[in-house]
Design an enzyme around this catalytic site. Sequence first.
Site, PDB file in Angstrom:
ATOM      1  N   ARG A 118       0.834  -1.204   0.000  1.00 21.36           N
ATOM      2  CA  ARG A 118       0.000   0.000   0.000  1.00 21.36           C
ATOM      3  C   ARG A 118       0.874   1.262   0.000  1.00 21.36           C
ATOM      4  O   ARG A 118       0.439   2.317  -0.434  1.00 21.36           O
ATOM      5  CB  ARG A 118      -0.893   0.033   1.264  1.00 21.36           C
ATOM      6  CG  ARG A 118      -1.988  -0.994   1.297  1.00 21.36           C
ATOM      7  CD  ARG A 118      -2.642  -1.042   2.662  1.00 21.36           C
ATOM      8  NE  ARG A 118      -3.222   0.214   3.096  1.00 21.36           N
ATOM      9  CZ  ARG A 118      -4.437   0.652   2.779  1.00 21.36           C
ATOM     10  NH1 ARG A 118      -5.221  -0.084   2.017  1.00 21.36           N
ATOM     11  NH2 ARG A 118      -4.873   1.801   3.243  1.00 21.36           N
ATOM     12  N   ARG A 140       9.788   5.703  -3.088  1.00 19.23           N
ATOM     13  CA  ARG A 140      10.158   6.636  -4.167  1.00 19.23           C
ATOM     14  C   ARG A 140      11.597   7.076  -4.059  1.00 19.23           C
ATOM     15  O   ARG A 140      12.064   7.345  -2.958  1.00 19.23           O
ATOM     16  CB  ARG A 140       9.318   7.920  -4.062  1.00 19.23           C
ATOM     17  CG  ARG A 140       7.879   7.734  -4.308  1.00 19.23           C
ATOM     18  CD  ARG A 140       7.266   9.107  -4.640  1.00 19.23           C
ATOM     19  NE  ARG A 140       5.836   8.950  -4.589  1.00 19.23           N
ATOM     20  CZ  ARG A 140       5.097   9.338  -3.576  1.00 19.23           C
ATOM     21  NH1 ARG A 140       5.651   9.981  -2.559  1.00 19.23           N
ATOM     22  NH2 ARG A 140       3.798   9.129  -3.596  1.00 19.23           N
ATOM     23  N   ARG A 169      -9.122  -6.412  13.098  1.00 18.97           N
ATOM     24  CA  ARG A 169      -8.440  -5.583  14.085  1.00 18.97           C
ATOM     25  C   ARG A 169      -9.371  -4.437  14.431  1.00 18.97           C
ATOM     26  O   ARG A 169     -10.053  -3.877  13.566  1.00 18.97           O
ATOM     27  CB  ARG A 169      -7.130  -5.015  13.524  1.00 18.97           C
ATOM     28  CG  ARG A 169      -6.076  -6.040  13.290  1.00 18.97           C
ATOM     29  CD  ARG A 169      -5.629  -6.744  14.531  1.00 18.97           C
ATOM     30  NE  ARG A 169      -4.768  -5.907  15.369  1.00 18.97           N
ATOM     31  CZ  ARG A 169      -4.321  -6.295  16.570  1.00 18.97           C
ATOM     32  NH1 ARG A 169      -4.698  -7.454  17.090  1.00 18.97           N
ATOM     33  NH2 ARG A 169      -3.520  -5.494  17.255  1.00 18.97           N
ATOM     34  N   ARG A 197      -0.376   5.524  16.216  1.00 18.37           N
ATOM     35  CA  ARG A 197      -0.181   6.865  15.659  1.00 18.37           C
ATOM     36  C   ARG A 197      -1.001   7.887  16.433  1.00 18.37           C
ATOM     37  O   ARG A 197      -1.943   7.525  17.147  1.00 18.37           O
ATOM     38  CB  ARG A 197      -0.513   6.918  14.169  1.00 18.37           C
ATOM     39  CG  ARG A 197      -1.919   6.511  13.820  1.00 18.37           C
ATOM     40  CD  ARG A 197      -2.089   6.410  12.288  1.00 18.37           C
ATOM     41  NE  ARG A 197      -3.347   5.758  11.970  1.00 18.37           N
ATOM     42  CZ  ARG A 197      -3.655   5.229  10.792  1.00 18.37           C
ATOM     43  NH1 ARG A 197      -2.797   5.288   9.789  1.00 18.37           N
ATOM     44  NH2 ARG A 197      -4.813   4.645  10.588  1.00 18.37           N
ATOM     45  N   GLU A 203      -4.190   6.320  18.667  1.00 16.23           N
ATOM     46  CA  GLU A 203      -4.817   5.074  18.204  1.00 16.23           C
ATOM     47  C   GLU A 203      -4.113   3.872  18.816  1.00 16.23           C
ATOM     48  O   GLU A 203      -2.899   3.728  18.692  1.00 16.23           O
ATOM     49  CB  GLU A 203      -4.737   4.977  16.671  1.00 16.23           C
ATOM     50  CG  GLU A 203      -5.496   6.087  15.982  1.00 16.23           C
ATOM     51  CD  GLU A 203      -5.608   5.883  14.465  1.00 16.23           C
ATOM     52  OE1 GLU A 203      -5.277   4.807  13.950  1.00 16.23           O
ATOM     53  OE2 GLU A 203      -6.046   6.854  13.809  1.00 16.23           O
ATOM     54  N   TYR A 205      -9.684  -5.228   2.814  1.00 20.39           N
ATOM     55  CA  TYR A 205      -9.013  -4.006   3.267  1.00 20.39           C
ATOM     56  C   TYR A 205      -9.051  -2.972   2.125  1.00 20.39           C
ATOM     57  O   TYR A 205      -8.076  -2.709   1.462  1.00 20.39           O
ATOM     58  CB  TYR A 205      -7.580  -4.384   3.643  1.00 20.39           C
ATOM     59  CG  TYR A 205      -6.714  -3.315   4.279  1.00 20.39           C
ATOM     60  CD1 TYR A 205      -7.210  -2.085   4.671  1.00 20.39           C
ATOM     61  CD2 TYR A 205      -5.362  -3.578   4.499  1.00 20.39           C
ATOM     62  CE1 TYR A 205      -6.383  -1.137   5.256  1.00 20.39           C
ATOM     63  CE2 TYR A 205      -4.527  -2.638   5.080  1.00 20.39           C
ATOM     64  CZ  TYR A 205      -5.042  -1.428   5.448  1.00 20.39           C
ATOM     65  OH  TYR A 205      -4.214  -0.500   6.023  1.00 20.39           O
ATOM     66  N   ASP A 259      -9.878   0.752   0.306  1.00 19.67           N
ATOM     67  CA  ASP A 259      -9.877   2.196   0.519  1.00 19.67           C
ATOM     68  C   ASP A 259     -11.234   2.755   0.090  1.00 19.67           C
ATOM     69  O   ASP A 259     -11.996   2.092  -0.609  1.00 19.67           O
ATOM     70  CB  ASP A 259      -8.766   2.843  -0.301  1.00 19.67           C
ATOM     71  CG  ASP A 259      -7.398   2.578   0.318  1.00 19.67           C
ATOM     72  OD1 ASP A 259      -7.329   2.404   1.547  1.00 19.67           O
ATOM     73  OD2 ASP A 259      -6.406   2.541  -0.433  1.00 19.67           O
TER      74      ASP A 259
END
Length: 369
Positions: free
Chosen positions: A172, A176, A249, A280, A306, A354, A356
């Site tokens: 995901r 770069r 989860r 996070r 979280e 999962y 988006d």
Amino acid sequence: MKKYDFLVVGAGLYGTTFARQATDAGKSVLVIDKRPQIAGNVYTEKVEGINVHKYGAHIFHTNNKEVWDYVNRFAEFNRFTNSPVANYKGELFSLPFNMYTFNKMWGVVTPQQAKTKIEEQIKKAGIKEPKNLEEQAISLVGTDIYEKLIKGYTEKQWGRECSELPAFIIKRLPVRFTFDNNYFNALYQGIPIGGYTKMVANMLKGIEVRLNENYLSKREEYNSLADKIVYTGPIDEFFDYKFGPLEYRSVRFKNEILDIPNFQGNAAVNYTDAETPWTRVIEHKWFEFGKDENGKDLPKTVISREYSAEWKIGDEPYYPVNDEKNTSRYQQYRIEAEKHCNVIFGGRLGEYKYYDMDKVILNALQVEH
Ligand code: UDP
């Protein structure tokens, strides 16, 4: 003759998109949701003037022009670009993995130097064909980044060893060899101005919605209302867990309102070590592009820590665990679902995927009604 053509169970993005399309095609639709509000897990609510993403941060991003044009019919999007920062034991790194990250990690300056460093580490690890998340991660970015920025975060997030998780999860994230902190490889990105709840309310305009309604506790009654059901809750729960529960989860959010205008200077900071108990910290005001950091408009700030946890019955499911064991169990539910031709299962929970947001909307746009 039943009263409605469709009963949509769940007012999240899948259910709402389906309801909009079916209504516009001339069908009669009733939407119900067990929560006291619409918008599913993209729900946002105003706290201290800030749109708080109550069920976790959602940044809309897509490469699909059709989906982008579709959501823009219902909301104006700001130009927020997600650039999370990783905090590893007090050391900060840019995400996703890019030249800023490589420079901080190794002092390298050019893309070639970064590639050489990564290739050395991959070679040393001796991985040929990555079979799991650990091997996949090392094959992409080498061992140093895996150890500092991936291993701890992933094992907290999923409660499983990286060697037991599917490789696709780490794919995901872009890697770069340019100086670019944009977390998503997406042509279109942003947050709806005024919050997601407002966008979903616009999508549902003119459609009958009943809240605080639990479909599974009154199944017969609801089934008698409509010819077809669109079910966006967990598929295993729909079938009373007859093949055993699927694993998810869950996330516990610890929210705080702070009397300072700027807590962490960024919307998302990931704590990538294994010891920090949270994964996070989200500082919601920074999703609202252009907010002034001196606190003239917003003197306070709202943060959410979280904490990831294994889901158990009664908790909110957030992430399907798409490993081998659960995927084959899901297949059993899928076969059962085929026998219920008057029920369409959709969304992250209905399809145990999962997904988006853009994929959820695209799938809902493609269903026949
Ligand atoms: N990940 C990581 N370190 C990070 C951020 C993400 O190792 O700092 C891994 C982790 O395994 C996570 C996956 O990448 O589950 C996908 O991250 P993403 O940000 O897409 O997760 P989401 O926002 O859906 O929770």
